[in-house]
Scaffold this motif. Structure first.
Motif, PDB file in Angstrom:
ATOM      1  N   LYS A   1       0.855  -1.183   0.000  1.00 42.70           N
ATOM      2  CA  LYS A   1       0.000   0.000   0.000  1.00 42.70           C
ATOM      3  C   LYS A   1       0.892   1.234   0.000  1.00 42.70           C
ATOM      4  N   VAL A   2       0.401   2.274  -0.629  1.00 40.77           N
ATOM      5  CA  VAL A   2       1.063   3.573  -0.587  1.00 40.77           C
ATOM      6  C   VAL A   2       0.066   4.541   0.038  1.00 40.77           C
ATOM      7  N   ASN A   3       0.453   5.088   1.181  1.00 42.57           N
ATOM      8  CA  ASN A   3      -0.409   6.008   1.926  1.00 42.57           C
ATOM      9  C   ASN A   3      -1.793   5.408   2.192  1.00 42.57           C
ATOM     10  N   GLY A   4      -1.792   4.123   2.571  1.00 45.36           N
ATOM     11  CA  GLY A   4      -3.029   3.450   2.970  1.00 45.36           C
ATOM     12  C   GLY A   4      -3.866   2.883   1.837  1.00 45.36           C
ATOM     13  N   LYS A   5      -3.450   3.093   0.595  1.00 47.58           N
ATOM     14  CA  LYS A   5      -4.221   2.596  -0.551  1.00 47.58           C
ATOM     15  C   LYS A   5      -3.438   1.502  -1.268  1.00 47.58           C
ATOM     16  N   LEU A   6      -4.125   0.421  -1.603  1.00 44.95           N
ATOM     17  CA  LEU A   6      -3.500  -0.664  -2.350  1.00 44.95           C
ATOM     18  C   LEU A   6      -2.952  -0.119  -3.659  1.00 44.95           C
ATOM     19  N   ALA A   7      -1.713  -0.441  -3.942  1.00 43.63           N
ATOM     20  CA  ALA A   7      -1.047   0.077  -5.141  1.00 43.63           C
ATOM     21  C   ALA A   7      -1.729  -0.447  -6.403  1.00 43.63           C
ATOM     22  N   ASP A   8      -1.811   0.415  -7.410  1.00 43.89           N
ATOM     23  CA  ASP A   8      -2.422   0.009  -8.673  1.00 43.89           C
ATOM     24  C   ASP A   8      -1.389  -0.261  -9.763  1.00 43.89           C
ATOM     25  N   LYS A   9      -0.095  -0.153  -9.396  1.00 43.09           N
ATOM     26  CA  LYS A   9       1.011  -0.459 -10.305  1.00 43.09           C
ATOM     27  C   LYS A   9       1.981  -1.374  -9.570  1.00 43.09           C
ATOM     28  N   GLY A  10       2.913  -1.935 -10.319  1.00 42.85           N
ATOM     29  CA  GLY A  10       3.929  -2.795  -9.734  1.00 42.85           C
ATOM     30  C   GLY A  10       4.990  -1.999  -8.985  1.00 42.85           C
ATOM     31  N   VAL A  11       5.812  -2.721  -8.213  1.00 41.53           N
ATOM     32  CA  VAL A  11       6.836  -2.067  -7.394  1.00 41.53           C
ATOM     33  C   VAL A  11       7.886  -1.351  -8.224  1.00 41.53           C
ATOM     34  N   ALA A  12       8.157  -1.838  -9.421  1.00 45.33           N
ATOM     35  CA  ALA A  12       9.178  -1.213 -10.266  1.00 45.33           C
ATOM     36  C   ALA A  12       8.629  -0.016 -11.035  1.00 45.33           C
ATOM     37  N   GLU A  13       7.305   0.142 -11.086  1.00 41.69           N
ATOM     38  CA  GLU A  13       6.687   1.253 -11.801  1.00 41.69           C
ATOM     39  C   GLU A  13       6.224   2.359 -10.875  1.00 41.69           C
ATOM     40  N   THR A  14       6.035   2.058  -9.603  1.00 40.34           N
ATOM     41  CA  THR A  14       5.525   3.038  -8.659  1.00 40.34           C
ATOM     42  C   THR A  14       6.666   3.892  -8.125  1.00 40.34           C
ATOM     43  N   LYS A  15       6.579   5.180  -8.323  1.00 36.62           N
ATOM     44  CA  LYS A  15       7.597   6.121  -7.853  1.00 36.62           C
ATOM     45  C   LYS A  15       7.300   6.514  -6.411  1.00 36.62           C
ATOM     46  N   VAL A  16       8.356   6.719  -5.642  1.00 38.18           N
ATOM     47  CA  VAL A  16       8.218   7.151  -4.249  1.00 38.18           C
ATOM     48  C   VAL A  16       8.173   8.673  -4.223  1.00 38.18           C
ATOM     49  N   LYS A  17       7.203   9.211  -3.521  1.00 36.97           N
ATOM     50  CA  LYS A  17       7.090  10.659  -3.376  1.00 36.97           C
ATOM     51  C   LYS A  17       7.437  11.044  -1.945  1.00 36.97           C
ATOM     52  N   ALA A  18       7.903  12.244  -1.773  1.00 37.28           N
ATOM     53  CA  ALA A  18       8.260  12.736  -0.446  1.00 37.28           C
ATOM     54  C   ALA A  18       7.061  12.616   0.489  1.00 37.28           C
ATOM     55  N   GLY A  19       7.312  12.099   1.684  1.00 36.38           N
ATOM     56  CA  GLY A  19       6.271  11.950   2.688  1.00 36.38           C
ATOM     57  C   GLY A  19       5.447  10.687   2.568  1.00 36.38           C
ATOM     58  N   SER A  20       5.740   9.851   1.585  1.00 34.75           N
ATOM     59  CA  SER A  20       4.965   8.631   1.383  1.00 34.75           C
ATOM     60  C   SER A  20       5.189   7.628   2.516  1.00 34.75           C
ATOM     61  N   LYS A  21       4.131   6.873   2.795  1.00 38.29           N
ATOM     62  CA  LYS A  21       4.196   5.756   3.739  1.00 38.29           C
ATOM     63  C   LYS A  21       3.890   4.498   2.931  1.00 38.29           C
ATOM     64  N   ILE A  22       4.894   3.633   2.808  1.00 37.20           N
ATOM     65  CA  ILE A  22       4.768   2.434   1.989  1.00 37.20           C
ATOM     66  C   ILE A  22       4.776   1.225   2.906  1.00 37.20           C
ATOM     67  N   GLU A  23       3.764   0.380   2.752  1.00 35.78           N
ATOM     68  CA  GLU A  23       3.593  -0.764   3.644  1.00 35.78           C
ATOM     69  C   GLU A  23       3.501  -2.059   2.829  1.00 35.78           C
ATOM     70  N   PHE A  24       4.394  -2.999   3.132  1.00 30.34           N
ATOM     71  CA  PHE A  24       4.356  -4.326   2.521  1.00 30.34           C
ATOM     72  C   PHE A  24       3.788  -5.313   3.521  1.00 30.34           C
ATOM     73  N   TYR A  25       2.993  -6.257   3.022  1.00 26.92           N
ATOM     74  CA  TYR A  25       2.391  -7.255   3.901  1.00 26.92           C
ATOM     75  C   TYR A  25       2.011  -8.487   3.077  1.00 26.92           C
ATOM     76  N   LEU A  26       1.909  -9.625   3.755  1.00 30.09           N
ATOM     77  CA  LEU A  26       1.411 -10.826   3.105  1.00 30.09           C
ATOM     78  C   LEU A  26      -0.105 -10.780   3.167  1.00 30.09           C
ATOM     79  N   GLY A  27      -0.725 -10.687   2.015  1.00 28.50           N
ATOM     80  CA  GLY A  27      -2.176 -10.555   1.985  1.00 28.50           C
ATOM     81  C   GLY A  27      -2.791 -11.459   0.935  1.00 28.50           C
ATOM     82  N   GLU A  28      -4.089 -11.660   1.100  1.00 25.84           N
ATOM     83  CA  GLU A  28      -4.822 -12.494   0.154  1.00 25.84           C
ATOM     84  C   GLU A  28      -5.059 -11.715  -1.123  1.00 25.84           C
ATOM     85  N   PHE A  29      -4.675 -12.314  -2.224  1.00 22.12           N
ATOM     86  CA  PHE A  29      -4.859 -11.671  -3.514  1.00 22.12           C
ATOM     87  C   PHE A  29      -6.223 -12.026  -4.048  1.00 22.12           C
ATOM     88  N   LYS A  30      -7.051 -11.016  -4.262  1.00 25.58           N
ATOM     89  CA  LYS A  30      -8.439 -11.252  -4.734  1.00 25.58           C
ATOM     90  C   LYS A  30      -8.583 -10.862  -6.155  1.00 25.58           C
TER      91      LYS A  30
END
Length: 122
Positions: free
Chosen positions: A93-122
Motif C-alpha cells: 500500500k502507498v499512503n493506505g491505498k493498495l497500489a495500482d502499479k507494480g513495485v518497479a513502476e511506482t515512484k516514491v514521493k516525499a512523505g509517502s508511507k509504503i507498507e508491505f504485507y502478506l495478503g490475500e490476492f483477490k
C-alpha cells in the motif's frame, strides 16, 4: 608534433574518463517511511528514509531488505516467502491505498508511507 600528441592525449583521456562515469540518480528530494509486516507479530518500520528523484518502491525496499523477484513480482522479503497454496502474496500500500502499479513502476514521493504485507490476492 609534441604539442599535437599532447593535445590528442588530453582529448582522448577526457573521452575515456567521461565514458567511465556512472550515471547516478538525481539529488535527494525528501523522505519516506517503509513498513514491512512479516506476520501479525513481526513488523519492521524504517522512518525518514532519504529518497532520490524518480526512485521506485522496489529500489526503496531493496535499500532496506533482501528481496527476491520472479518475473517482476516480489516472492520473498528477508527470507519470508509468499504462500501460494494459501493465496497469500506480498502486496503493498502507498499512503493506505493498495497500489495500482507494480513495485518497479511506482515512484516514491516525499512523505509517502509504503507498507508491505502478506495478503490475500483477490
Amino acid at each position: 608534433m609534441k604539442k599535437f600528441l599532447f593535445n590528442l592525449f588530453c582529448i582522448l583521456s577526457v573521452i575515456v574518463l567521461s565514458s567511465c562515469h556512472k550515471a547516478v540518480k538525481s539529488e535527494q528530494h525528501g523522505t519516506a517511511t517503509l513498513i514491512v509486516k512479516y506476520d501479525n507479530a513481526t513488523v519492521k518500520t524504517y522512518q525518514d528514509i532519504p529518497i532520490q528523484t524518480d526512485e521506485t518502491v522496489l529500489e526503496l525496499l531493496q535499500s532496506k531488505t533482501r528481496v527476491t523477484l520472479k518475473s517482476g513480482i516480489i516472492t520473498e522479503i528477508d527470507g519470508i516467502t509468499q504462500i501460494e497454496s494459501a493465496n497469500l502474496y506480498w502486496l503493498f500500500k502507498v499512503n493506505g491505498k493498495l497500489a495500482d502499479k507494480g513495485v518497479a513502476e511506482t515512484k516514491v514521493k516525499a512523505g509517502s508511507k509504503i507498507e508491505f504485507y502478506l495478503g490475500e490476492f483477490k
